[in-house]
Enzyme design. Structure first.
Site, mmCIF file in Angstrom:
data_model
loop_
_atom_site.group_PDB
_atom_site.id
_atom_site.type_symbol
_atom_site.label_atom_id
_atom_site.label_comp_id
_atom_site.label_asym_id
_atom_site.label_seq_id
_atom_site.Cartn_x
_atom_site.Cartn_y
_atom_site.Cartn_z
ATOM 1 N N LYS A 216 0.570 1.112 2.070
ATOM 2 C CA LYS A 216 0.368 1.915 3.280
ATOM 3 C C LYS A 216 -1.012 2.559 3.271
ATOM 4 O O LYS A 216 -1.721 2.585 4.289
ATOM 5 C CB LYS A 216 1.459 2.990 3.367
ATOM 6 C CG LYS A 216 1.286 3.991 4.517
ATOM 7 C CD LYS A 216 1.397 3.308 5.871
ATOM 8 C CE LYS A 216 1.155 4.300 7.004
ATOM 9 N NZ LYS A 216 2.189 5.323 7.122
ATOM 10 N N CYS A 270 -2.026 9.533 9.726
ATOM 11 C CA CYS A 270 -2.196 8.398 8.809
ATOM 12 C C CYS A 270 -3.660 8.116 8.495
ATOM 13 O O CYS A 270 -4.121 8.356 7.379
ATOM 14 C CB CYS A 270 -1.538 7.148 9.405
ATOM 15 S SG CYS A 270 0.266 7.203 9.405
#
Length: 419
Positions: A216, A270
């Site tokens: 990720k 993010c």
């Protein structure tokens, strides 16, 4: 072992849609959140965030009795942790990840854990966080065994499965996207796959917990580097009097070139955060990732300087006006188009900074937010901004702004190239 009851800890932009998807498959879902307003809103069958289609799913699943929200965790067969992972408040050049929300979630669910339960960390985390979660749980429940200590024979299974969805498309992507499943042991991975296959149609790809965590971070760091190139290019083009959007359009005609679009910076939970998790773990080795972060963090300051120049130019052209009479309208506050999410938003940071130093009025147009308390600027409508603004600053290309004509004023700072 089947999962009859699923608990989702953290009912934000990822946790609530995930809980709703499980509930839509007729699973009993207990959502947990520390915010009483959030809990009450969901239990009315309503949502506290903007996400297409989510309101209908939550309304239906609450009405049918498959989804409820609580403050304190209750027993379940699987626990998904989807809480924030911000930075610690420090003056360090490299931000340090704050895992206190994950630790608090671990301590909250520990009393209701039983043999055979599955715990999955969905929060985007630095490498090693899943093992740390297992350790916190083992310290709280010495009567149970955990996989980081006894392997496959553990009473509790622990895995990491990072969310990989795009705000505004979360409902569809939760179902369709592939999932990376990183169990501390192979058995942990197998049970996590069994759980996610309740609604996931994409492929569940198995790896270990550390690689899943790094996957990720790598995805978002790659995007950050690409955006940094576009943002640096926009700064260079401004100096050389070149239209950067035309330039990128021309360059992208090459069959192997795909340059992203520049903007006022990088925001969200993010891309603006995850690269620092890598840099904090390997500061000497992550030079390119670190440089990209610095470029994107610098871009809001560059935009603010462009607005200062616009103010000076406006006053030179309008000598009858004083600085206090100049109104700046900022278009967009969210970190990306067509959502209400303000997390790490460069648009929000720019608007706050403009309101801090500008002696005149600063107003903001944000179609996805109706009230905003405690800020040093005020929200207004598109119509009001069109009448009041002397300087327009386009920060987010919401569909409402893309559909409108260029404001009928000379002083415009357009960070998205739509006017």
């Amino acid at each position: 072992m089947s999962f009859n009851t699923i608990s989702v800890v953290g009912l934000g932009y990822i946790g609530l849609p995930t809980a709703a998807m499980f509930a839509s498959r007729k699973k009993n879902v207990i959502g947990v959140d520390v915010n009483q307003h959030t809990v009450d809103t969901i239990n009315r069958g309503e949502i506290h965030i903007i996400e297409p289609e989510l309101d209908m799913i939550v309304h239906a699943t609450v009405k049918e009795g498959y989804l409820k929200a609580v403050i304190k965790p209750e027993p379940a067969d699987a626990f998904l942790i989807a809480v924030p992972t911000p930075f610690k408040d420090s003056k360090s050049a490299i931000p340090e990840p704050d895992l206190s929300y994950i630790e608090a979630a671990a301590n909250a669910i520990a009393p209701v854990l039983k043999k055979g339960d599955l715990v999955i960390l969905e929060s985007t985390s630095p490498v090693g966080a899943t093992e740390q979660l297992a350790e916190w749980l083992s310290q709280a429940r010495t009567d149970l065994s955990f996989p980081h200590k006894v392997g496959e024979e553990a009473d509790i299974n622990v895995a990491h499965c990072p969310e990989r969805v795009l705000p505004g498309h979360v409902v569809r992507e939760l179902v369709e996207n592939d999932r990376v499943i990183g169990g501390i042991t192979p058995k942990c991975s197998e049970r996590a796959i069994e759980l996610y296959k309740t609604f996931v149609q994409g492929q569940c790809v198995v790896t270990n917990a550390r690689t899943a965590e790094m996957a990720k971070l790598t995805e978002n760091s790659c995007r950050d580097v690409q955006i940094a190139f576009a943002n640096e290019l926009s700064i260079i083009c401004d100096k050389l009097d070149i239209n950067v959007w035309e330039l990128i359009s021309l360059a992208n005609r090459h069959p192997r070139i795909n340059i992203l679009q520049p903007g006022p910076g990088v925001g969200g939970h993010c891309i603006a955060v995850d690269p620092w998790f890598i840099v904090s773990k390997a500061p000497d080795e992550s030079k390119l990732i670190h440089t990209a972060r610095k470029i994107n963090d610098f871009k809001p300051n560059w935009v603010i300087n462009k607005v200062k120049i616009a103010i000076t130019d406006f006053l030179q052209k309008n000598s009858n006006k004083s600085l206090k009479e100049v109104t700046i309208a900022c278009y967009g506050l969210a970190f990306k188009p067509d959502i209400d999410d303000l997390r790490e938003s460069p648009a929000m940071a720019i608007t706050r900074e403009l309101a801090k130093f500008h002696k005149g009025q600063v107003i903001a147009v944000e179609p996805n937010i109706h009230t905003l308390e405690g800020e040093n600027f005020r929200l207004c409508s598109l119509e009001q901004a069109g009448v009041q603004a002397d300087i327009a600053v386009l920060l987010v290309d919401h569909k409402e702004f893309r559909a409108m004509e260029r404001p009928p004023i000379d002083s415009i700072v357009d960070t998205k190239g739509i006017w």
